[in-house]
Enzyme design. Sequence first.
Site, short mmCIF file in Angstrom:
data_model
loop_
_atom_site.label_atom_id
_atom_site.label_comp_id
_atom_site.label_asym_id
_atom_site.label_seq_id
_atom_site.Cartn_x
_atom_site.Cartn_y
_atom_site.Cartn_z
N THR A 2 0.87 -1.18 0.00
CA THR A 2 0.00 0.00 0.00
C THR A 2 0.91 1.23 0.00
O THR A 2 1.66 1.44 0.97
CB THR A 2 -0.90 0.04 1.26
OG1 THR A 2 -1.64 -1.17 1.32
CG2 THR A 2 -1.86 1.21 1.21
N LYS A 27 -7.81 1.46 -2.91
CA LYS A 27 -7.43 1.05 -1.55
C LYS A 27 -7.57 2.22 -0.57
O LYS A 27 -8.17 2.09 0.50
CB LYS A 27 -5.99 0.53 -1.58
CG LYS A 27 -5.34 0.32 -0.24
CD LYS A 27 -5.69 -0.99 0.38
CE LYS A 27 -5.10 -1.10 1.77
NZ LYS A 27 -5.58 -2.25 2.49
N LYS A 49 -1.57 5.03 8.58
CA LYS A 49 -0.77 5.11 7.34
C LYS A 49 -1.69 5.35 6.13
O LYS A 49 -1.43 6.22 5.30
CB LYS A 49 0.00 3.80 7.16
CG LYS A 49 0.69 3.68 5.81
CD LYS A 49 1.22 2.30 5.53
CE LYS A 49 1.62 2.20 4.06
NZ LYS A 49 2.12 0.90 3.66
#
Length: 294
Positions: free
Chosen positions: A92, A167, A242
Amino acid sequence: MSIAFLGLGNMGGPMAANLVKAGQKVTGYDPVSEARVTAAGHGVSVADSAVTAIAGADVVITMLPSGQHVLECYREIVPATEPGTLFLDCSTIEVADAHAAAGLAAARGHLALDAPVSGGVVGATAATLTFMAGGPSEAFIAAEPYLKNMGKKVVHCGETGAGQAAKICNNMILGVSMIAVSEAFVLGRRLGLTDQALFDVASTASGQCWALTTNCPVPGPVPGSPANREYAGGFASGLMLKDLHLAQAAARAEGVRTELGKHAEELYSEFVAQDGPGRDFSAIITSLTGDGTA
Ligand code: NAD
Protein backbone atom coordinates in the site's frame (compact mmCIF):
# COMPACT_ATOMS: atom_id res chain seq x y z
CA MET A 1 7.16 -19.62 -14.68
CA SER A 2 9.47 -18.40 -11.99
CA ILE A 3 8.34 -15.85 -9.37
CA ALA A 4 10.57 -13.59 -7.26
CA PHE A 5 8.86 -12.44 -4.05
CA LEU A 6 10.44 -9.48 -2.24
CA GLY A 7 9.23 -8.66 1.27
CA LEU A 8 8.40 -11.77 3.31
CA GLY A 9 6.84 -10.00 6.31
CA ASN A 10 3.43 -10.38 7.96
CA MET A 11 1.63 -10.25 4.62
CA GLY A 12 4.29 -11.25 2.08
CA GLY A 13 5.35 -14.38 4.00
CA PRO A 14 1.95 -16.11 3.83
CA MET A 15 1.29 -14.80 0.30
CA ALA A 16 4.54 -16.35 -0.95
CA ALA A 17 3.64 -19.58 0.89
CA ASN A 18 0.27 -19.68 -0.92
CA LEU A 19 1.99 -19.31 -4.30
CA VAL A 20 4.15 -22.32 -3.41
CA LYS A 21 1.01 -24.25 -2.31
CA ALA A 22 -0.52 -23.47 -5.71
CA GLY A 23 2.48 -25.12 -7.40
CA GLN A 24 4.48 -22.00 -8.34
CA LYS A 25 8.26 -21.85 -8.20
CA VAL A 26 9.04 -18.97 -5.80
CA THR A 27 12.35 -17.40 -4.84
CA GLY A 28 12.07 -14.90 -2.01
CA TYR A 29 14.15 -12.26 -0.30
CA ASP A 30 13.76 -10.21 2.88
CA PRO A 31 16.58 -8.45 4.76
CA VAL A 32 15.18 -9.89 8.03
CA SER A 33 16.63 -13.35 8.55
CA GLU A 34 13.63 -14.68 10.59
CA ALA A 35 11.36 -13.84 7.64
CA ARG A 36 13.64 -15.79 5.29
CA VAL A 37 13.75 -18.79 7.63
CA THR A 38 9.93 -18.87 7.99
CA ALA A 39 9.48 -18.57 4.21
CA ALA A 40 11.97 -21.38 3.61
CA GLY A 41 9.87 -23.53 5.95
CA HIS A 42 6.95 -22.98 3.56
CA GLY A 43 8.88 -24.10 0.51
CA VAL A 44 10.13 -20.71 -0.74
CA SER A 45 13.72 -20.79 -2.07
CA VAL A 46 15.43 -17.93 -0.30
CA ALA A 47 18.08 -15.71 -1.84
CA ASP A 48 20.63 -13.54 -0.06
CA SER A 49 19.75 -10.33 -1.93
CA ALA A 50 16.92 -8.86 -3.98
CA VAL A 51 19.08 -8.89 -7.13
CA THR A 52 19.89 -12.58 -6.65
CA ALA A 53 16.21 -13.38 -6.04
CA ILE A 54 15.09 -11.85 -9.33
CA ALA A 55 17.68 -13.63 -11.51
CA GLY A 56 15.70 -15.44 -14.22
CA ALA A 57 12.31 -14.42 -12.75
CA ASP A 58 9.33 -14.02 -15.09
CA VAL A 59 7.29 -12.28 -12.39
CA VAL A 60 8.51 -9.98 -9.59
CA ILE A 61 6.11 -9.40 -6.67
CA THR A 62 6.85 -6.81 -3.97
CA MET A 63 5.10 -6.55 -0.57
CA LEU A 64 7.00 -3.77 1.19
CA PRO A 65 6.26 -1.26 3.97
CA SER A 66 6.12 2.02 1.98
CA GLY A 67 6.48 3.77 -1.37
CA GLN A 68 10.05 4.71 -0.49
CA HIS A 69 10.91 1.02 -0.01
CA VAL A 70 9.24 0.12 -3.32
CA LEU A 71 11.04 2.83 -5.29
CA GLU A 72 14.42 2.02 -3.72
CA CYS A 73 13.86 -1.65 -4.47
CA TYR A 74 12.79 -1.00 -8.10
CA ARG A 75 15.83 1.27 -8.63
CA GLU A 76 18.03 -1.58 -7.44
CA ILE A 77 16.46 -4.48 -9.31
CA VAL A 78 14.96 -3.11 -12.53
CA PRO A 79 18.35 -2.50 -14.19
CA ALA A 80 19.22 -6.16 -13.46
CA THR A 81 16.21 -7.54 -15.38
CA GLU A 82 15.67 -8.44 -19.01
CA PRO A 83 12.71 -6.71 -20.75
CA GLY A 84 9.44 -8.64 -20.51
CA THR A 85 9.29 -9.28 -16.76
CA LEU A 86 5.92 -8.75 -15.07
CA PHE A 87 6.13 -6.43 -12.02
CA LEU A 88 3.36 -6.64 -9.39
CA ASP A 89 3.53 -4.32 -6.41
CA CYS A 90 1.06 -5.40 -3.69
CA SER A 91 2.27 -2.88 -1.05
CA THR A 92 0.00 0.00 0.00
CA ILE A 93 1.76 3.16 -1.20
CA GLU A 94 1.02 6.69 -2.46
CA VAL A 95 -0.69 6.91 -5.83
CA ALA A 96 2.19 9.12 -7.04
CA ASP A 97 4.74 6.48 -5.96
CA ALA A 98 2.75 3.80 -7.82
CA HIS A 99 3.08 5.88 -10.99
CA ALA A 100 6.82 6.35 -10.37
CA ALA A 101 7.35 2.62 -9.78
CA ALA A 102 5.39 1.63 -12.89
CA GLY A 103 7.37 4.24 -14.84
CA LEU A 104 10.69 2.70 -13.76
CA ALA A 105 9.50 -0.74 -14.87
CA ALA A 106 8.02 0.50 -18.15
CA ALA A 107 11.24 2.36 -19.03
CA ARG A 108 12.96 -1.03 -19.14
CA GLY A 109 10.18 -2.61 -21.24
CA HIS A 110 8.31 -4.33 -18.44
CA LEU A 111 4.59 -4.64 -17.72
CA ALA A 112 3.68 -3.37 -14.26
CA LEU A 113 0.62 -3.39 -12.02
CA ASP A 114 -0.15 -1.83 -8.66
CA ALA A 115 -2.18 -4.46 -6.81
CA PRO A 116 -2.70 -3.56 -3.13
CA VAL A 117 -4.80 -5.84 -0.99
CA SER A 118 -7.54 -5.89 1.57
CA GLY A 119 -8.06 -8.74 4.03
CA GLY A 120 -5.09 -8.44 6.40
CA VAL A 121 -2.89 -11.23 7.70
CA VAL A 122 -5.90 -13.55 8.07
CA GLY A 123 -6.75 -13.13 4.38
CA ALA A 124 -3.09 -13.42 3.34
CA THR A 125 -2.82 -16.72 5.23
CA ALA A 126 -6.12 -18.16 4.00
CA ALA A 127 -5.55 -16.93 0.39
CA THR A 128 -8.78 -14.94 0.59
CA LEU A 129 -7.35 -11.46 -0.09
CA THR A 130 -9.08 -8.95 -2.34
CA PHE A 131 -6.70 -7.43 -4.90
CA MET A 132 -7.34 -3.97 -6.38
CA ALA A 133 -5.30 -3.67 -9.54
CA GLY A 134 -4.19 -0.67 -11.58
CA GLY A 135 -2.33 -0.86 -14.88
CA PRO A 136 -2.68 -1.85 -18.53
CA SER A 137 -5.11 -4.69 -19.39
CA GLU A 138 -2.25 -6.76 -20.75
CA ALA A 139 -0.53 -6.62 -17.34
CA PHE A 140 -3.79 -7.44 -15.54
CA ILE A 141 -4.48 -10.47 -17.74
CA ALA A 142 -0.95 -11.76 -17.19
CA ALA A 143 -1.12 -11.15 -13.41
CA GLU A 144 -4.60 -12.50 -12.66
CA PRO A 145 -3.67 -16.20 -12.29
CA TYR A 146 -0.94 -15.36 -9.73
CA LEU A 147 -3.19 -13.00 -7.81
CA LYS A 148 -5.89 -15.70 -7.70
CA ASN A 149 -3.36 -18.05 -6.08
CA MET A 150 -3.23 -15.58 -3.18
CA GLY A 151 -6.76 -14.17 -3.04
CA LYS A 152 -10.41 -14.78 -3.73
CA LYS A 153 -11.31 -11.57 -5.51
CA VAL A 154 -9.31 -9.63 -8.08
CA VAL A 155 -10.68 -6.33 -9.43
CA HIS A 156 -9.13 -4.40 -12.32
CA CYS A 157 -9.81 -0.82 -11.18
CA GLY A 158 -8.28 1.03 -14.13
CA GLU A 159 -4.93 2.35 -15.29
CA THR A 160 -1.72 2.68 -13.24
CA GLY A 161 -2.43 3.99 -9.72
CA ALA A 162 -6.11 2.96 -9.78
CA GLY A 163 -5.49 0.04 -7.41
CA GLN A 164 -3.87 2.32 -4.84
CA ALA A 165 -6.64 4.88 -5.37
CA ALA A 166 -9.31 2.24 -4.62
CA LYS A 167 -7.43 1.05 -1.55
CA ILE A 168 -7.01 4.48 0.06
CA CYS A 169 -10.55 5.65 -0.79
CA ASN A 170 -11.99 2.45 0.72
CA ASN A 171 -9.90 2.80 3.86
CA MET A 172 -10.81 6.47 4.21
CA ILE A 173 -14.48 5.36 4.33
CA LEU A 174 -13.52 2.73 6.90
CA GLY A 175 -11.57 5.10 9.18
CA VAL A 176 -14.34 7.71 9.12
CA SER A 177 -17.10 5.14 9.64
CA MET A 178 -15.30 3.49 12.56
CA ILE A 179 -15.10 6.85 14.34
CA ALA A 180 -18.77 7.56 13.57
CA VAL A 181 -19.87 4.14 14.90
CA SER A 182 -17.73 4.61 18.03
CA GLU A 183 -19.21 8.07 18.68
CA ALA A 184 -22.72 6.64 18.28
CA PHE A 185 -22.10 3.94 20.91
CA VAL A 186 -20.67 6.49 23.37
CA LEU A 187 -23.59 8.88 22.85
CA GLY A 188 -26.12 6.03 22.93
CA ARG A 189 -24.85 4.86 26.33
CA ARG A 190 -25.05 8.40 27.70
CA LEU A 191 -28.67 8.52 26.50
CA GLY A 192 -29.47 5.25 28.30
CA LEU A 193 -29.28 2.80 25.37
CA THR A 194 -27.60 -0.57 25.79
CA ASP A 195 -24.93 -1.43 23.21
CA GLN A 196 -27.08 -4.37 22.11
CA ALA A 197 -30.17 -2.22 21.58
CA LEU A 198 -28.28 0.28 19.43
CA PHE A 199 -26.64 -2.57 17.52
CA ASP A 200 -29.96 -4.34 16.90
CA VAL A 201 -31.43 -1.17 15.42
CA ALA A 202 -28.47 0.29 13.53
CA SER A 203 -27.25 -3.03 12.09
CA THR A 204 -30.55 -3.45 10.25
CA ALA A 205 -31.26 0.25 9.65
CA SER A 206 -29.56 2.99 7.69
CA GLY A 207 -26.56 3.18 10.05
CA GLN A 208 -25.50 -0.28 8.89
CA CYS A 209 -21.84 -0.57 7.81
CA TRP A 210 -18.86 -2.97 8.11
CA ALA A 211 -17.40 -1.04 11.07
CA LEU A 212 -20.61 -1.80 12.96
CA THR A 213 -21.72 -5.24 11.77
CA THR A 214 -18.35 -7.03 11.41
CA ASN A 215 -15.76 -5.05 13.37
CA CYS A 216 -18.08 -3.70 16.09
CA PRO A 217 -15.95 -1.51 18.44
CA VAL A 218 -17.77 -2.55 21.64
CA PRO A 219 -17.59 -6.07 23.10
CA GLY A 220 -20.76 -8.15 22.95
CA PRO A 221 -22.91 -7.64 19.86
CA VAL A 222 -20.45 -9.22 17.38
CA PRO A 223 -18.60 -11.99 19.28
CA GLY A 224 -15.81 -12.28 16.67
CA SER A 225 -14.87 -8.59 16.62
CA PRO A 226 -11.48 -7.54 18.10
CA ALA A 227 -13.29 -5.59 20.88
CA ASN A 228 -14.00 -8.98 22.51
CA ARG A 229 -10.29 -9.72 22.88
CA GLU A 230 -8.92 -6.37 24.06
CA TYR A 231 -8.51 -5.29 20.43
CA ALA A 232 -5.75 -7.82 19.71
CA GLY A 233 -5.22 -8.86 16.10
CA GLY A 234 -7.37 -7.33 13.39
CA PHE A 235 -6.30 -4.26 11.41
CA ALA A 236 -3.70 -2.31 13.39
CA SER A 237 -4.37 1.36 14.17
CA GLY A 238 -0.90 2.23 12.83
CA LEU A 239 -1.82 0.80 9.43
CA MET A 240 -5.13 2.67 9.41
CA LEU A 241 -3.20 5.86 10.18
CA LYS A 242 -0.77 5.11 7.34
CA ASP A 243 -3.68 4.71 4.89
CA LEU A 244 -5.35 7.92 6.12
CA HIS A 245 -2.03 9.76 5.56
CA LEU A 246 -1.93 8.34 2.01
CA ALA A 247 -5.52 9.47 1.37
CA GLN A 248 -4.69 12.99 2.59
CA ALA A 249 -1.54 13.13 0.46
CA ALA A 250 -3.66 12.22 -2.57
CA ALA A 251 -6.40 14.71 -1.63
CA ARG A 252 -3.82 17.50 -1.27
CA ALA A 253 -2.19 16.58 -4.59
CA GLU A 254 -5.59 16.66 -6.34
CA GLY A 255 -6.95 19.71 -4.48
CA VAL A 256 -9.96 17.72 -3.20
CA ARG A 257 -11.73 18.70 0.05
CA THR A 258 -11.96 15.65 2.32
CA GLU A 259 -12.79 17.23 5.68
CA LEU A 260 -13.88 14.02 7.42
CA GLY A 261 -10.91 12.10 6.05
CA LYS A 262 -8.64 14.85 7.38
CA HIS A 263 -10.29 14.81 10.78
CA ALA A 264 -10.08 11.00 10.92
CA GLU A 265 -6.34 11.31 10.18
CA GLU A 266 -5.98 13.78 13.10
CA LEU A 267 -7.94 11.58 15.51
CA TYR A 268 -6.00 8.43 14.57
CA SER A 269 -2.70 10.38 14.88
CA GLU A 270 -3.63 11.37 18.43
CA PHE A 271 -4.83 7.86 19.24
CA VAL A 272 -1.70 6.13 17.91
CA ALA A 273 0.55 8.62 19.76
CA GLN A 274 -1.26 7.72 22.99
CA ASP A 275 -2.12 4.02 22.60
CA GLY A 276 0.60 2.84 20.20
CA PRO A 277 0.14 1.45 16.69
CA GLY A 278 -0.58 -2.19 17.51
CA ARG A 279 -4.20 -2.60 18.61
CA ASP A 280 -7.08 -3.02 16.18
CA PHE A 281 -8.26 0.33 14.82
CA SER A 282 -11.67 -0.11 16.50
CA ALA A 283 -9.87 0.55 19.82
CA ILE A 284 -10.22 4.25 18.93
CA ILE A 285 -13.49 4.07 20.90
CA THR A 286 -11.40 3.91 24.09
CA SER A 287 -10.26 7.49 23.39
CA LEU A 288 -13.90 8.67 23.25
CA THR A 289 -15.47 7.06 26.31
CA GLY A 290 -13.73 9.38 28.73
CA ASP A 291 -12.32 6.62 30.96
CA GLY A 292 -9.98 4.88 28.47
CA THR A 293 -12.03 1.67 28.32
CA ALA A 294 -14.63 0.41 25.88
P1 NAD B 1 5.92 -6.02 7.33
O1 NAD B 1 6.72 -4.91 7.90
O2 NAD B 1 5.53 -7.17 8.21
O3 NAD B 1 6.67 -6.64 6.04
C1 NAD B 1 7.39 -5.88 5.12
C2 NAD B 1 8.69 -6.61 4.88
O4 NAD B 1 9.42 -6.00 3.81
C3 NAD B 1 9.63 -6.61 6.09
O5 NAD B 1 9.86 -7.95 6.51
C4 NAD B 1 10.90 -5.94 5.57
O6 NAD B 1 12.09 -6.47 6.15
C5 NAD B 1 10.80 -6.21 4.10
N1 NAD B 1 11.62 -5.38 3.22
C6 NAD B 1 11.93 -4.07 3.33
N2 NAD B 1 12.70 -3.68 2.29
C7 NAD B 1 12.89 -4.77 1.50
C8 NAD B 1 13.59 -5.02 0.26
N3 NAD B 1 14.25 -4.04 -0.38
N4 NAD B 1 13.56 -6.25 -0.27
C9 NAD B 1 12.89 -7.25 0.36
N5 NAD B 1 12.20 -7.09 1.51
C10 NAD B 1 12.20 -5.85 2.08
O7 NAD B 1 4.60 -5.33 6.70
P2 NAD B 1 3.24 -6.06 6.26
O8 NAD B 1 2.26 -6.00 7.36
O9 NAD B 1 3.59 -7.36 5.60
O10 NAD B 1 2.73 -5.03 5.16
C11 NAD B 1 3.28 -4.97 3.86
C12 NAD B 1 2.44 -4.02 3.03
O11 NAD B 1 1.08 -4.50 2.99
C13 NAD B 1 2.38 -2.60 3.57
O12 NAD B 1 2.46 -1.71 2.50
C14 NAD B 1 1.04 -2.55 4.28
O13 NAD B 1 0.50 -1.25 4.35
C15 NAD B 1 0.21 -3.45 3.40
N6 NAD B 1 -0.95 -4.07 4.06
C16 NAD B 1 -0.80 -4.64 5.29
C17 NAD B 1 -1.91 -5.24 5.90
C18 NAD B 1 -1.79 -5.88 7.26
O14 NAD B 1 -2.83 -6.19 7.87
N7 NAD B 1 -0.58 -6.15 7.76
C19 NAD B 1 -3.17 -5.22 5.26
C20 NAD B 1 -3.27 -4.67 3.98
C21 NAD B 1 -2.15 -4.08 3.40
